[in-house]
Design a protein around this motif. Sequence first.
Motif, short mmCIF file in Angstrom:
data_model
loop_
_atom_site.label_atom_id
_atom_site.label_comp_id
_atom_site.label_asym_id
_atom_site.label_seq_id
_atom_site.Cartn_x
_atom_site.Cartn_y
_atom_site.Cartn_z
N HIS A 118 79.87 74.82 34.33
CA HIS A 118 81.19 75.22 34.81
C HIS A 118 82.32 74.48 34.09
O HIS A 118 82.22 73.28 33.85
CB HIS A 118 81.27 74.96 36.32
CG HIS A 118 82.62 75.16 36.92
ND1 HIS A 118 83.14 76.41 37.16
CD2 HIS A 118 83.57 74.28 37.28
CE1 HIS A 118 84.35 76.28 37.66
NE2 HIS A 118 84.63 75.00 37.76
N PRO A 146 86.52 70.54 38.70
CA PRO A 146 87.07 71.15 39.91
C PRO A 146 88.38 70.52 40.37
O PRO A 146 89.26 71.20 40.88
CB PRO A 146 85.96 70.96 40.94
CG PRO A 146 84.71 70.95 40.13
CD PRO A 146 85.09 70.23 38.85
N GLY A 149 91.47 72.27 39.12
CA GLY A 149 91.72 73.65 39.50
C GLY A 149 92.62 73.73 40.72
O GLY A 149 93.06 72.71 41.26
N ASP A 151 93.75 73.99 44.51
CA ASP A 151 93.20 73.38 45.72
C ASP A 151 92.90 74.46 46.75
O ASP A 151 93.60 74.60 47.76
CB ASP A 151 94.17 72.33 46.27
CG ASP A 151 93.53 71.46 47.34
OD1 ASP A 151 92.29 71.40 47.39
OD2 ASP A 151 94.28 70.85 48.12
N GLU A 152 91.87 75.25 46.44
CA GLU A 152 91.44 76.34 47.32
C GLU A 152 89.96 76.59 47.10
O GLU A 152 89.41 76.23 46.06
CB GLU A 152 92.26 77.61 47.04
CG GLU A 152 92.14 78.09 45.61
CD GLU A 152 93.10 79.22 45.25
OE1 GLU A 152 92.69 80.11 44.50
OE2 GLU A 152 94.25 79.19 45.71
N LEU A 153 89.34 77.21 48.08
CA LEU A 153 87.91 77.53 47.95
C LEU A 153 87.71 78.58 46.86
O LEU A 153 88.49 79.53 46.76
CB LEU A 153 87.37 78.07 49.27
CG LEU A 153 87.33 77.06 50.42
CD1 LEU A 153 86.93 77.75 51.72
CD2 LEU A 153 86.37 75.93 50.10
N PRO A 154 86.67 78.41 46.03
CA PRO A 154 86.43 79.41 44.99
C PRO A 154 85.99 80.74 45.60
O PRO A 154 85.37 80.78 46.66
CB PRO A 154 85.30 78.79 44.15
CG PRO A 154 84.66 77.79 45.03
CD PRO A 154 85.69 77.34 46.02
N ARG A 155 86.30 81.80 44.90
CA ARG A 155 85.91 83.14 45.36
C ARG A 155 84.50 83.50 44.90
O ARG A 155 83.86 84.35 45.46
CB ARG A 155 86.92 84.17 44.87
CG ARG A 155 88.26 84.06 45.55
CD ARG A 155 89.26 85.01 44.93
NE ARG A 155 90.59 85.07 45.49
CZ ARG A 155 91.38 84.11 45.88
NH1 ARG A 155 90.95 82.89 45.87
NH2 ARG A 155 92.60 84.31 46.32
N TRP A 156 84.04 82.86 43.82
CA TRP A 156 82.74 83.17 43.25
C TRP A 156 81.62 82.74 44.18
O TRP A 156 81.65 81.67 44.77
CB TRP A 156 82.58 82.47 41.90
CG TRP A 156 81.24 82.73 41.27
CD1 TRP A 156 80.91 83.79 40.48
CD2 TRP A 156 80.05 81.96 41.39
NE1 TRP A 156 79.61 83.72 40.10
CE2 TRP A 156 79.05 82.59 40.65
CE3 TRP A 156 79.73 80.79 42.06
CZ2 TRP A 156 77.76 82.11 40.54
CZ3 TRP A 156 78.44 80.30 41.96
CH2 TRP A 156 77.48 80.95 41.21
N ARG A 157 80.62 83.56 44.31
CA ARG A 157 79.40 83.22 45.05
C ARG A 157 78.21 83.73 44.24
O ARG A 157 78.31 84.78 43.59
CB ARG A 157 79.38 83.89 46.44
CG ARG A 157 80.43 83.34 47.40
CD ARG A 157 80.04 81.90 47.81
NE ARG A 157 81.00 81.34 48.73
CZ ARG A 157 81.95 80.48 48.39
NH1 ARG A 157 82.11 80.12 47.15
NH2 ARG A 157 82.77 79.98 49.29
#
Length: 183
Positions: A118, A146, A149, A151-157
């Motif tokens: 990543h 990270p 980047g 300061d929010e939860l990533p959308r990728w799963r």
Amino acid sequence: MSTEHPSVLTGPALPPGYGSVNPFAAVRGPGGCAGFVRFVEEVFGGRETLAAHTVDADGLLIHAEVRVGDSTIMCADAKPQWAFTPALLQVYVADVAEVVDRAVAHGAEVVTPPTAFHGGQRLARLLDPWHGVWWLFEYGPGSTAPSEGPDELPRWRPDPDAPPSEVFRTVDEAMTHLGPPLP
């Protein structure tokens, strides 16, 4: 949103050589804690803080500290009655392949070979002779961590129907079968 808490020391309020959080490894295996300190010195260029070197009444090292870069790893010989607890340590390095080669020369096993990861980083994982697992991240120009980047939860799963990645599979296998080193 601030991540600092007034009771946690940071920056210049800290004693020299320590971070706000410092890892502590209770080790057993070849050469015990003293062997672990030598490994960290040889592989990561660490330096033991001799003033912290404390031998317990039973002859085991109850406290030692080894400085790596701007961090300190504290360690001790695990007492015979203590449950095995692996050290899980992460280090940022300039050249992950070079560190892997040096670690292998000092008895480590490769868990995850140097792999693209990543944010343009490279990742490798090692199992040291005391069965601690080291995450090595190569960070440099063009890399992002990270913390850099939003300061929010990533959308990728991950795709639940896809096979696990090599990066996940190797650490999952190592952690699933991890136990104390042989005496």
